[in-house]
Design a protein around this motif. Structure first.
Motif, PDB file in Angstrom:
ATOM      1  N   ASP A  65      18.506 -46.393 -21.960  1.00 40.43           N
ATOM      2  CA  ASP A  65      17.179 -46.201 -22.545  1.00 40.43           C
ATOM      3  C   ASP A  65      17.123 -44.908 -23.361  1.00 40.43           C
ATOM      4  O   ASP A  65      16.523 -44.867 -24.440  1.00 40.43           O
ATOM      5  N   THR A 104      17.388 -55.105 -24.406  1.00 40.33           N
ATOM      6  CA  THR A 104      16.595 -55.844 -23.429  1.00 40.33           C
ATOM      7  C   THR A 104      17.477 -56.769 -22.600  1.00 40.33           C
ATOM      8  O   THR A 104      17.219 -57.007 -21.417  1.00 40.33           O
ATOM      9  N   TRP A 149      16.551 -44.557 -27.443  1.00 43.42           N
ATOM     10  CA  TRP A 149      15.510 -43.685 -28.009  1.00 43.42           C
ATOM     11  C   TRP A 149      16.102 -42.820 -29.126  1.00 43.42           C
ATOM     12  O   TRP A 149      15.527 -42.695 -30.206  1.00 43.42           O
ATOM     13  N   GLY A 155      18.798 -54.763 -19.974  1.00 41.21           N
ATOM     14  CA  GLY A 155      17.702 -54.364 -19.094  1.00 41.21           C
ATOM     15  C   GLY A 155      17.385 -55.406 -18.040  1.00 41.21           C
ATOM     16  O   GLY A 155      16.920 -55.070 -16.942  1.00 41.21           O
TER      17      GLY A 155
END
Length: 227
Positions: free
Chosen positions: A175, A152, A179, A155
């Protein structure tokens, strides 16, 4: 003074050894995940909501923030006419208390969602030979999501005016990596091959895509029937 998330960043760069130590208890793993992920998710959501409100206000006043409408191929006049008939947005001061409830529920819901679908995908791939059960998947997801939550921080760079555009592709790749990162935890805690753990997250994404496609098809079919 050490950076508080240094261990998480090291784990992201060395995923093969990130889950080598003995696993913690499930309650402790969930607590540690919440202590790291919830504040970051709350900050990210609050910033996103605040930006959305500001953008909506600009559009209602007839503005065009950053020329985004032209880039989307939309006539600004049509959008302004439509938004002008909509009510004014609520102030951020009225919304943020609800975020204190919604964000924690969203974090826990996402954790459970990943655990259920990754466990199902791992079972489809034959990765549950040790029969360690769903509780093990809950533990693995909590550990992985606690580490992945530090993404984050990176991000937030996507919100910067110029740097955000430059980093759009790298952040998208990040991202995707975050995952797949859950697969390392699944493989380590279930004692299966690494490829099965990573493939489980891929199958998870494919299943979600299939369900989304089916849902979209049904919605379009219902709209045609209504017309």
């Amino acid at each position: 003074m050490r950076f508080p998330f240094a261990a998480s960043f090291r784990a992201l760069t060395r995923p093969g050894t990130a889950f080598a130590p003995p696993p913690p208890r499930l309650g402790r793993a969930v607590r540690d995940m919440a202590l790291v992920w919830m504040p970051l998710a709350l900050a990210n959501t609050a910033w996103t909501v605040w930006r959305a409100i500001r953008t909506y206000e600009v559009l209602r006043r007839g503005g065009n923030p950053s020329g985004i409408l032209e880039r989307l191929g939309v006539d600004p006049a049509d959008v302004h006419d439509l938004i002008g008939t909509l009510p004014a947005p609520p102030g951020f001061g009225r919304i943020w208390p609800w975020l204190l409830l919604v964000v924690p529920l969203g974090v826990l819901g996402t954790w459970l969602h990943h655990a259920v679908w990754d466990h199902l995908s791992l079972w489809l791939l034959g990765g549950l030979k040790e029969r360690r059960g769903f509780r093990t998947s809950l533990l693995a997801e909590a550990e992985a999501l606690r580490i992945a939550a530090v993404g984050t921080f990176l991000g937030f760079l996507g919100y910067l005016p110029v740097l955000g555009v430059v980093l759009a592709l790298p952040l998208l790749l990040l991202d995707a990596y975050l995952w797949l990162f859950r697969g390392f935890a699944l493989a380590a805690r279930h004692g299966c091959e690494l490829w099965r753990g990573i493939a489980a997250t891929v199958v998870h994404a494919m299943l979600l895509g299939c369900f989304a496609l089916v849902l979209l098809t049904l919605m379009l079919f219902m709209v045609r029937l209504a017309a």
